[in-house]
Design a protein around this motif. Structure first.
Motif, PDB file in Angstrom:
ATOM      1  N   LYS A   5      -0.856 -57.838  -5.896  1.00  0.00           N
ATOM      2  CA  LYS A   5      -0.146 -56.569  -5.813  1.00  0.00           C
ATOM      3  C   LYS A   5       0.748 -56.530  -4.586  1.00  0.00           C
ATOM      4  CE  LYS A   5      -3.897 -54.071  -8.051  1.00  0.00           C
ATOM      5  NZ  LYS A   5      -4.848 -52.958  -7.928  1.00  0.00           N
ATOM      6  N   MET A   7       3.338 -53.542  -3.003  1.00  0.00           N
ATOM      7  CA  MET A   7       3.921 -52.224  -3.196  1.00  0.00           C
ATOM      8  C   MET A   7       4.914 -51.933  -2.105  1.00  0.00           C
ATOM      9  SD  MET A   7       2.105 -48.534  -3.572  1.00  0.00           S
ATOM     10  CE  MET A   7       2.412 -47.701  -2.032  1.00  0.00           C
ATOM     11  N   SER A   9       7.006 -48.762  -0.978  1.00  0.00           N
ATOM     12  CA  SER A   9       7.144 -47.340  -1.241  1.00  0.00           C
ATOM     13  C   SER A   9       8.266 -46.761  -0.422  1.00  0.00           C
ATOM     14  CB  SER A   9       5.834 -46.612  -0.895  1.00  0.00           C
ATOM     15  OG  SER A   9       5.992 -45.238  -1.112  1.00  0.00           O
ATOM     16  N   ASN A 164       2.959 -44.459 -14.521  1.00  0.00           N
ATOM     17  CA  ASN A 164       2.948 -44.243 -13.077  1.00  0.00           C
ATOM     18  C   ASN A 164       3.967 -43.201 -12.653  1.00  0.00           C
ATOM     19  OD1 ASN A 164       1.154 -46.265 -11.322  1.00  0.00           O
ATOM     20  ND2 ASN A 164       1.784 -47.325 -13.187  1.00  0.00           N
ATOM     21  N   GLU A 171       0.269 -36.055  -9.080  1.00  0.00           N
ATOM     22  CA  GLU A 171      -0.673 -36.381  -8.018  1.00  0.00           C
ATOM     23  C   GLU A 171      -0.094 -36.236  -6.616  1.00  0.00           C
ATOM     24  OE1 GLU A 171      -2.440 -40.174  -8.857  1.00  0.00           O
ATOM     25  OE2 GLU A 171      -2.805 -39.652 -10.962  1.00  0.00           O
ATOM     26  N   LYS A 173       1.142 -36.580  -2.963  1.00  0.00           N
ATOM     27  CA  LYS A 173       0.878 -37.516  -1.874  1.00  0.00           C
ATOM     28  C   LYS A 173      -0.339 -38.404  -2.122  1.00  0.00           C
ATOM     29  CE  LYS A 173       3.000 -34.664   1.732  1.00  0.00           C
ATOM     30  NZ  LYS A 173       2.792 -33.958   3.026  1.00  0.00           N
ATOM     31  N   SER A 174      -1.208 -37.997  -3.011  1.00  0.00           N
ATOM     32  CA  SER A 174      -2.407 -38.789  -3.291  1.00  0.00           C
ATOM     33  C   SER A 174      -2.147 -39.910  -4.298  1.00  0.00           C
ATOM     34  CB  SER A 174      -3.532 -37.882  -3.822  1.00  0.00           C
ATOM     35  OG  SER A 174      -3.182 -37.335  -5.089  1.00  0.00           O
ATOM     36  N   GLU A 176      -1.353 -43.265  -6.135  1.00  0.00           N
ATOM     37  CA  GLU A 176      -1.458 -44.693  -5.873  1.00  0.00           C
ATOM     38  C   GLU A 176      -1.107 -45.426  -7.165  1.00  0.00           C
ATOM     39  OE1 GLU A 176      -5.234 -45.792  -4.358  1.00  0.00           O
ATOM     40  OE2 GLU A 176      -5.111 -44.503  -2.577  1.00  0.00           O
ATOM     41  N   GLY A 177      -0.235 -46.425  -7.059  1.00  0.00           N
ATOM     42  CA  GLY A 177       0.188 -47.151  -8.242  1.00  0.00           C
ATOM     43  C   GLY A 177      -0.957 -47.905  -8.907  1.00  0.00           C
ATOM     44  N   LYS A 178      -0.957 -47.901 -10.244  1.00  0.00           N
ATOM     45  CA  LYS A 178      -1.943 -48.643 -11.016  1.00  0.00           C
ATOM     46  C   LYS A 178      -1.199 -49.497 -12.043  1.00  0.00           C
ATOM     47  CE  LYS A 178      -5.448 -44.997 -10.579  1.00  0.00           C
ATOM     48  NZ  LYS A 178      -6.293 -44.011 -11.308  1.00  0.00           N
ATOM     49  N   GLN A 189       8.241 -47.816  -5.862  1.00  0.00           N
ATOM     50  CA  GLN A 189       8.226 -46.416  -6.302  1.00  0.00           C
ATOM     51  C   GLN A 189       9.144 -45.587  -5.424  1.00  0.00           C
ATOM     52  OE1 GLN A 189       3.964 -46.236  -5.374  1.00  0.00           O
ATOM     53  NE2 GLN A 189       4.385 -44.380  -4.160  1.00  0.00           N
TER      54      GLN A 189
END
Length: 262
Positions: A5, A7, A9, A164, A171, A173-174, A176-178, A189
Motif C-alpha cells: 500500500k 497512500m 493524501s 472509497n 466518514e 477526517k476519519s 482511511e482508504g480500503k 485521494q
C-alpha cells in the motif's frame, strides 16, 4: 501476501464556501411554531431575476418561517430564480436574511436562508464516466512524454475507487482508504470545496474535472502542492488504474487506485 500500500493524501481547498450547518429557527411542533412566527424587517425586490442554486437548508412557505416545505439537499441540481430577499427577526430575536426562490419550472418555490443561496446556475450532476475517461487520457499523455507505457482503466479498480470516493464524504477526517487486497496497490485521494464564485456545479459533464485533476496532481496548475503524487502516477511499473469520484453540491471527492498486473 499482503497488498503493498502506498497512500498519497492531498487536501485542496479552493476556497471554503459558507456551508456550515445552520439551524433554522422553527418550533419543534406546529402549535409552538405558529405562536413564534418571524417578523419581516426589510424587503428588497430585485430589478431582474437572479440565477442561483442552493447547497442545503430548509425552504419555508412564507416569511413567518413556521412551515418547512422541503430540504434543499433534494434540490442541489435545480435551477432557481431569486426575485427578492427579506430580513426577518426570528422568534429568538436574531436577524437573518432569506431569499425568495422559484425553480425554473415553477414547481418549487419558497424562502431559503441566504447562507445556502449561491449565484450562478449549475448544470446538474457531472458524469463519472466522462470524469474517468478524461483523467486517464490526460494521465497517459503525461506518461507518454516521460517514456512510460499507458495505464489501462480497469472495471474492478473503478468499483473499488468509487466505493472509497463515496466513503470520503460520509466518514470525513476519519476516512482511511480500503483497496480490498488489490495486489501492489497504491492510491491517491483528494477533495475540493468550491467557492460561491466558482461553483463545481458549473462543470457539466465531468470532463473538465478529469483533466483538471491530472493537471493539479502533476503540479501544472497547482505548483504549490505536494509533489509526491507524480512519481506514483508516472511509475512505469503501474499498468492498471481505477478512478472514483462523487459530487455533493459544492463538494467533490476523488480517489484513484493504481496497480501492477498480477
Amino acid at each position: 501476501m499482503k497488498a503493498k500500500k502506498m497512500m498519497i493524501s492531498a487536501l485542496t481547498v479552493l476556497s471554503v464556501a459558507a456551508m456550515g450547518l445552520t439551524t433554522m429557527t422553527s418550533g419543534s411542533n406546529t402549535a409552538l411554531a405558529k405562536s413564534k412566527a418571524a417578523k419581516v424587517l426589510k424587503t428588497t425586490t430585485y430589478k431582474s431575476k437572479h440565477k442561483v442554486h442552493v447547497t442545503g437548508g430548509w425552504m419555508y412557505s412564507s416569511t413567518k418561517l413556521t412551515k418547512k416545505t422541503k430540504h434543499m439537499t433534494k434540490c442541489l441540481y435545480t435551477k432557481f430564480y431569486a426575485t427578492k430577499k427579506v430580513t426577518v427577526r426570528q422568534a429568538n430575536g436574531k436577524k437573518v436574511t432569506y431569499n425568495y426562490l422559484k425553480s425554473k419550472n415553477g414547481k418549487t418555490k419558497g424562502y431559503v436562508s441566504s447562507t445556502y443561496v449561491y449565484n450562478k446556475w449549475g448544470h446538474g450532476k457531472y458524469s463519472v464516466t466522462a470524469y474517468r475517461k478524461a483523467f486517464v487520457k490526460k494521465l497517459n499523455e503525461f506518461r507518454a512524454k516521460d517514456g512510460a507505457k499507458p495505464v489501462k482503466e480497469n472495471a474492478k479498480l473503478d468499483k473499488i475507487a468509487q466505493k472509497n470516493a463515496d466513503r470520503m464524504r460520509k466518514e470525513g477526517k476519519s476516512f482511511e482508504g480500503k483497496v480490498e487486497g488489490t495486489p501492489h496497490a497504491g492510491w491517491i485521494q483528494d477533495n475540493y470545496t468550491s467557492s460561491k464564485q466558482d461553483p463545481i456545479l458549473g462543470f457539466e459533464n465531468g470532463t473538465q474535472w478529469g483533466q483538471g485533476m491530472a493537471f493539479s496532481w502533476m503540479r501544472i496548475t497547482d505548483r504549490w502542492r505536494d509533489i509526491g503524487a507524480i512519481p506514483h502516477l508516472m511509475n512505469p511499473a503501474q499498468t492498471k488504474v481505477g478512478v472514483g469520484g462523487m459530487q455533493h453540491g459544492q463538494e467533490l471527492y476523488e480517489f484513484v487506485l493504481l496497480s501492477h498486473n498480477n
